[in-house]
Design a protein around this motif. Structure first.
Motif, PDB file in Angstrom:
ATOM      1  N   ARG A 189      62.726  92.136  32.363  1.00 16.09           N
ATOM      2  CA  ARG A 189      61.942  93.128  31.609  1.00 16.09           C
ATOM      3  C   ARG A 189      60.636  92.488  31.146  1.00 16.09           C
ATOM      4  NH1 ARG A 189      64.943  94.387  26.853  1.00 16.09           N
ATOM      5  NH2 ARG A 189      65.682  92.253  27.091  1.00 16.09           N
ATOM      6  N   GLY A 190      59.691  92.468  32.061  1.00 21.46           N
ATOM      7  CA  GLY A 190      58.397  91.836  31.829  1.00 21.46           C
ATOM      8  C   GLY A 190      58.014  90.894  32.951  1.00 21.46           C
ATOM      9  N   GLY A 191      58.999  90.298  33.628  1.00 20.57           N
ATOM     10  CA  GLY A 191      58.736  89.375  34.732  1.00 20.57           C
ATOM     11  C   GLY A 191      58.656  90.051  36.076  1.00 20.57           C
ATOM     12  N   ARG A 192      58.844  91.350  36.086  1.00 19.49           N
ATOM     13  CA  ARG A 192      58.771  92.209  37.260  1.00 19.49           C
ATOM     14  C   ARG A 192      59.614  91.660  38.408  1.00 19.49           C
ATOM     15  NH1 ARG A 192      53.200  95.218  38.942  1.00 19.49           N
ATOM     16  NH2 ARG A 192      52.855  93.405  40.278  1.00 19.49           N
ATOM     17  N   ASP A 193      59.014  91.462  39.612  1.00 21.43           N
ATOM     18  CA  ASP A 193      59.807  91.148  40.796  1.00 21.43           C
ATOM     19  C   ASP A 193      59.913  89.649  41.066  1.00 21.43           C
ATOM     20  OD1 ASP A 193      57.098  91.176  41.226  1.00 21.43           O
ATOM     21  OD2 ASP A 193      57.201  91.970  43.253  1.00 21.43           O
ATOM     22  N   ASN A 194      59.766  88.824  40.060  1.00 24.10           N
ATOM     23  CA  ASN A 194      59.859  87.375  40.241  1.00 24.10           C
ATOM     24  C   ASN A 194      61.289  86.854  40.281  1.00 24.10           C
ATOM     25  OD1 ASN A 194      57.360  85.477  40.215  1.00 24.10           O
ATOM     26  ND2 ASN A 194      56.765  87.207  38.930  1.00 24.10           N
ATOM     27  N   PHE A 195      62.244  87.654  39.858  1.00 28.12           N
ATOM     28  CA  PHE A 195      63.611  87.148  39.708  1.00 28.12           C
ATOM     29  C   PHE A 195      64.611  87.873  40.598  1.00 28.12           C
ATOM     30  CE2 PHE A 195      61.260  86.002  35.996  1.00 28.12           C
ATOM     31  CZ  PHE A 195      61.684  84.709  35.727  1.00 28.12           C
ATOM     32  N   GLY A 196      64.148  88.783  41.410  1.00 28.35           N
ATOM     33  CA  GLY A 196      65.037  89.511  42.297  1.00 28.35           C
ATOM     34  C   GLY A 196      64.478  90.886  42.596  1.00 28.35           C
ATOM     35  N   ILE A 197      65.204  91.631  43.421  1.00 25.32           N
ATOM     36  CA  ILE A 197      64.820  92.986  43.780  1.00 25.32           C
ATOM     37  C   ILE A 197      65.726  93.951  43.024  1.00 25.32           C
ATOM     38  CG2 ILE A 197      64.462  94.633  45.645  1.00 25.32           C
ATOM     39  CD1 ILE A 197      62.692  92.120  45.802  1.00 25.32           C
ATOM     40  N   VAL A 198      65.158  94.663  42.074  1.00 26.25           N
ATOM     41  CA  VAL A 198      65.924  95.639  41.304  1.00 26.25           C
ATOM     42  C   VAL A 198      66.183  96.859  42.183  1.00 26.25           C
ATOM     43  CG1 VAL A 198      65.841  97.233  39.337  1.00 26.25           C
ATOM     44  CG2 VAL A 198      65.122  94.846  39.060  1.00 26.25           C
ATOM     45  N   THR A 199      67.457  97.237  42.289  1.00 20.42           N
ATOM     46  CA  THR A 199      67.824  98.391  43.110  1.00 20.42           C
ATOM     47  C   THR A 199      68.038  99.646  42.278  1.00 20.42           C
ATOM     48  OG1 THR A 199      70.176  97.791  43.041  1.00 20.42           O
ATOM     49  CG2 THR A 199      68.854  96.902  44.859  1.00 20.42           C
ATOM     50  N   SER A 200      68.317  99.486  40.994  1.00 21.22           N
ATOM     51  CA  SER A 200      68.408 100.621  40.087  1.00 21.22           C
ATOM     52  C   SER A 200      68.343 100.091  38.661  1.00 21.22           C
ATOM     53  CB  SER A 200      69.691 101.435  40.294  1.00 21.22           C
ATOM     54  OG  SER A 200      70.826 100.690  39.891  1.00 21.22           O
ATOM     55  N   LEU A 201      67.997 100.983  37.746  1.00 25.71           N
ATOM     56  CA  LEU A 201      67.999 100.606  36.341  1.00 25.71           C
ATOM     57  C   LEU A 201      68.486 101.785  35.506  1.00 25.71           C
ATOM     58  CD1 LEU A 201      65.311 102.074  34.913  1.00 25.71           C
ATOM     59  CD2 LEU A 201      64.118 100.225  36.098  1.00 25.71           C
ATOM     60  N   GLU A 202      68.977 101.453  34.333  1.00 25.27           N
ATOM     61  CA  GLU A 202      69.430 102.462  33.378  1.00 25.27           C
ATOM     62  C   GLU A 202      68.513 102.398  32.167  1.00 25.27           C
ATOM     63  OE1 GLU A 202      73.240 102.973  30.474  1.00 25.27           O
ATOM     64  OE2 GLU A 202      73.684 102.557  32.594  1.00 25.27           O
ATOM     65  N   ILE A 203      67.928 103.545  31.824  1.00 23.46           N
ATOM     66  CA  ILE A 203      66.904 103.556  30.794  1.00 23.46           C
ATOM     67  C   ILE A 203      67.181 104.667  29.782  1.00 23.46           C
ATOM     68  CG2 ILE A 203      65.284 105.130  31.931  1.00 23.46           C
ATOM     69  CD1 ILE A 203      63.061 103.036  31.182  1.00 23.46           C
ATOM     70  N   GLY A 204      66.800 104.415  28.552  1.00 24.76           N
ATOM     71  CA  GLY A 204      66.989 105.385  27.490  1.00 24.76           C
ATOM     72  C   GLY A 204      65.981 106.522  27.561  1.00 24.76           C
ATOM     73  N   LEU A 205      66.412 107.701  27.144  1.00 25.08           N
ATOM     74  CA  LEU A 205      65.579 108.885  27.094  1.00 25.08           C
ATOM     75  C   LEU A 205      65.428 109.340  25.641  1.00 25.08           C
ATOM     76  CD1 LEU A 205      67.305 110.843  30.018  1.00 25.08           C
ATOM     77  CD2 LEU A 205      65.304 109.352  30.182  1.00 25.08           C
ATOM     78  N   GLN A 206      64.352 110.037  25.371  1.00 30.42           N
ATOM     79  CA  GLN A 206      64.079 110.502  24.007  1.00 30.42           C
ATOM     80  C   GLN A 206      64.294 112.020  23.916  1.00 30.42           C
ATOM     81  OE1 GLN A 206      63.564 108.313  21.686  1.00 30.42           O
ATOM     82  NE2 GLN A 206      63.429 106.632  23.156  1.00 30.42           N
ATOM     83  N   PRO A 207      64.766 112.493  22.746  1.00 29.59           N
ATOM     84  CA  PRO A 207      64.956 113.939  22.562  1.00 29.59           C
ATOM     85  C   PRO A 207      63.630 114.646  22.317  1.00 29.59           C
ATOM     86  CG  PRO A 207      65.563 112.790  20.558  1.00 29.59           C
ATOM     87  CD  PRO A 207      65.243 111.722  21.582  1.00 29.59           C
ATOM     88  N   VAL A 208      62.843 114.779  23.381  1.00 33.54           N
ATOM     89  CA  VAL A 208      61.519 115.385  23.305  1.00 33.54           C
ATOM     90  C   VAL A 208      61.443 116.510  24.334  1.00 33.54           C
ATOM     91  CG1 VAL A 208      59.038 115.039  23.620  1.00 33.54           C
ATOM     92  CG2 VAL A 208      60.421 113.241  22.544  1.00 33.54           C
ATOM     93  N   GLU A 209      61.202 117.730  23.867  1.00 34.60           N
ATOM     94  CA  GLU A 209      61.031 118.863  24.765  1.00 34.60           C
ATOM     95  C   GLU A 209      59.568 119.273  24.885  1.00 34.60           C
ATOM     96  OE1 GLU A 209      63.946 122.135  24.705  1.00 34.60           O
ATOM     97  OE2 GLU A 209      64.832 121.136  22.959  1.00 34.60           O
ATOM     98  N   ARG A 210      58.862 119.246  23.761  1.00 40.45           N
ATOM     99  CA  ARG A 210      57.474 119.692  23.748  1.00 40.45           C
ATOM    100  C   ARG A 210      56.617 118.684  22.995  1.00 40.45           C
ATOM    101  NH1 ARG A 210      56.985 124.698  25.560  1.00 40.45           N
ATOM    102  NH2 ARG A 210      54.924 125.027  24.645  1.00 40.45           N
ATOM    103  N   ILE A 211      55.362 118.616  23.372  1.00 36.74           N
ATOM    104  CA  ILE A 211      54.410 117.747  22.691  1.00 36.74           C
ATOM    105  C   ILE A 211      53.135 118.539  22.432  1.00 36.74           C
ATOM    106  CG2 ILE A 211      55.321 115.630  23.724  1.00 36.74           C
ATOM    107  CD1 ILE A 211      52.904 115.671  25.631  1.00 36.74           C
ATOM    108  N   TYR A 212      52.315 118.016  21.537  1.00 37.35           N
ATOM    109  CA  TYR A 212      50.962 118.527  21.371  1.00 37.35           C
ATOM    110  C   TYR A 212      50.046 117.504  22.027  1.00 37.35           C
ATOM    111  CZ  TYR A 212      46.556 120.101  19.443  1.00 37.35           C
ATOM    112  OH  TYR A 212      45.267 120.553  19.319  1.00 37.35           O
ATOM    113  N   GLY A 213      49.193 117.972  22.916  1.00 39.58           N
ATOM    114  CA  GLY A 213      48.332 117.011  23.600  1.00 39.58           C
ATOM    115  C   GLY A 213      47.329 117.675  24.498  1.00 39.58           C
ATOM    116  N   GLY A 214      46.709 116.858  25.327  1.00 44.14           N
ATOM    117  CA  GLY A 214      45.662 117.313  26.218  1.00 44.14           C
ATOM    118  C   GLY A 214      44.429 116.462  26.054  1.00 44.14           C
ATOM    119  N   GLY A 215      43.254 117.081  26.153  1.00 49.06           N
ATOM    120  CA  GLY A 215      42.056 116.270  26.069  1.00 49.06           C
ATOM    121  C   GLY A 215      40.805 117.063  25.789  1.00 49.06           C
ATOM    122  N   LEU A 216      39.755 116.324  25.501  1.00 49.24           N
ATOM    123  CA  LEU A 216      38.423 116.860  25.270  1.00 49.24           C
ATOM    124  C   LEU A 216      37.430 116.066  26.110  1.00 49.24           C
ATOM    125  CD1 LEU A 216      38.531 117.046  21.364  1.00 49.24           C
ATOM    126  CD2 LEU A 216      38.750 118.982  22.933  1.00 49.24           C
TER     127      LEU A 216
END
Length: 459
Positions: A189-216
């Motif tokens: 987690r930070g060393g990228r592909d220097n230590f092997g070839i990652v074939t899958s990962l398990e990652i946490g998700l956040q309880p987010v359905e909607r956001i306020y955003g965009g741009g100017l």
């Protein structure tokens, strides 16, 4: 003949792999090398288009038996060190995604892109730590850190990894967690592909359905006013707001929106989960200069990729990014003067506000460095029809100008062909690099995984 499931000849490898094995001159070889970056491509002696972890294992075992370097490519956005004559593992056909809505986690295979994960998570009211472009691959982005659209609130994508399946240089497939392999879990987690070839990962998700955003969008004639206000405003906002500033010149052609055609503009981008206060936080921006285009509002997270309006077509580009300790006015002056509307080559500038959760180590620390940085400054240039030396000369002048405030570099924002040793000491702080080189000697002592911004094994 192959023994112990270790292919020793190319015919053994072809007979073992479920995917495709290609080499120079074979039909499909050139097409299989295609990726998002068209300016730089690998040219391996052998290419394995993997269908699963078993194919990756076979490829690594074959490469080790033949004393070949191993490289990996998913979407091909972040190619820096090209493979010449080694073995390349393509993971873009490994796109399985499984969401566990109760645990709020997703298991993602190595070739999946963020927009695919967003689509799988959205029906459950969940969001991944995805970035500004949904077509970017999950694995390379995450293992390099991963600065997402909501990064100030939730931290680096790497901070949310719970487990990884990785093929190490001995050809073994390991399920790596903080409990099973704490050192390797930290390094991946930070060393990228220097230590092997990652074939899958398990990652946490956040309880987010909607956001306020965009741009100017503002015309670059107002760049000094807009950038100065960005400095003042970001010093006061809560960490629930993640914002950035871009400078870009648009060609005078459709499908560019008419107000932006042929203009050099400043683009402010915003994203927050706080639907109640988001509009109030952004409102002061509406009075600082004439707005060319306003695309602010509440939107479902599955549409969050529209905030940056980044192109999703393959192209040739080169660039770099630096992590800044502060946004000194001299930095803003340098960006406008050296990479703004009058730059000798076209520059796309991306100045992202960091801090907040990005500044804190997760409960299980990782190798992502320079968390004290307050901003990251990225400059990218298209290179078709240009001399690479001319492009890099412009980028270097900006690098030199902001050097007094530079802490290091982000592996997520390094583009174009580089040498393996380039920026090694700038991508990690001293203690992290020392630990990484020690662990490299344990998990990849012969430096099989060296076609990257390489961490060499400690001697």
């Amino acid at each position: 003949m192959a023994t112990d499931n270790q292919p020793s000849t190319i015919l053994d490898l072809v007979g073992t792999v479920r995917g495709r094995v290609l080499h120079t001159g074979r039909d499909g070889y050139d097409e299989a090398l295609n990726g998002f970056q068209t300016g730089f491509r690998h040219r391996p002696a052998v290419l394995v288009s993997a269908l699963g972890a078993d194919d990756v294992q076979a490829a690594v075992r074959y490469a080790v038996a033949q004393d070949m370097a191993v490289a990996v490519q998913s979407t091909g956005h972040g190619i820096t060190v090209r493979d010449q004559g080694g073995l390349l593992i393509k993971t873009d056909r490994m796109i399985g995604i499984a969401v566990d809505p109760v645990a709020r986690r997703a298991r993602i295979e190595a070739g999946a892109c963020w927009d695919q994960v967003v689509e799988k998570a959205a029906p459950h009211g969940l969001a991944p730590p995805s970035g500004s472009a949904g077509h970017v691959g999950v694995t390379g982005y995450t293992l390099a850190g991963g600065i997402g659209l909501l990064a100030r609130e939730f931290g680096y994508a790497a901070d949310h990894v719970h487990a990884l399946d990785v093929v190490t240089s001995d050809g073994a497939l390991r399920h790596v967690t903080a409990d099973s392999d704490p050192d390797l879990f930290w390094a991946l987690r930070g060393g990228r592909d220097n230590f092997g070839i990652v074939t899958s990962l398990e990652i946490g998700l956040q309880p987010v359905e909607r956001i306020y955003g965009g741009g100017l969008f503002f015309d670059s004639a107002h760049a000094e006013t807009v950038m100065s206000f960005f400095h003042e405003w970001t010093a006061q906002i809560p960490e629930t707001m993640t914002a950035s500033l871009g400078l870009i010149g648009y060609p005078p052609v459709p499908p560019i929106p008419e107000p932006l055609r042929g203009r050099h503009v400043v683009h402010l981008r915003f994203a927050t989960t706080d639907l109640a206060t988001g509009p109030d936080l952004v409102r002061p921006w509406l009075g600082i200069a004439p707005v060319l285009l306003d695309h602010l509002g509440e939107l479902p997270f599955r549409e969050a990729g529209s905030i940056y309006r980044e192109p999703n077509t393959a192209n040739a580009y080169d660039g770099n990014g630096v992590l800044l300790s502060e946004l000194n006015p001299a930095v803003l002056d340098a960006v406008r003067e050296l990479a703004g509307a009058n730059a000798p080559v076209g520059c796309i500038v991306d100045l992202r506000h960091l801090g907040g959760a990005l500044s804190r180590q997760p409960a299980v620390p990782n190798a992502v460095s320079f968390r004290e940085a307050d901003y990251v400054l990225r400059v990218v240039s298209p290179i078709d029809g240009l001399q690479l030396a001319d492009v890099r000369a412009v980028h270097k002048r900006l690098d030199d100008a902001v050097a007094p405030w530079t802490l290091g570099r982000s592996l997520n924002f390094l583009y174009g062909e580089r040498a393996p040793e380039d920026f090694r000491a700038e991508l990690y702080d001293k203690s992290a690099l020392e630990r990484l080189t020690s662990l490299k000697a344990v998990y990849d002592p012969t430096n099989v995984f060296r076609r990257n911004q390489n961490i060499e094994p400690a001697v």
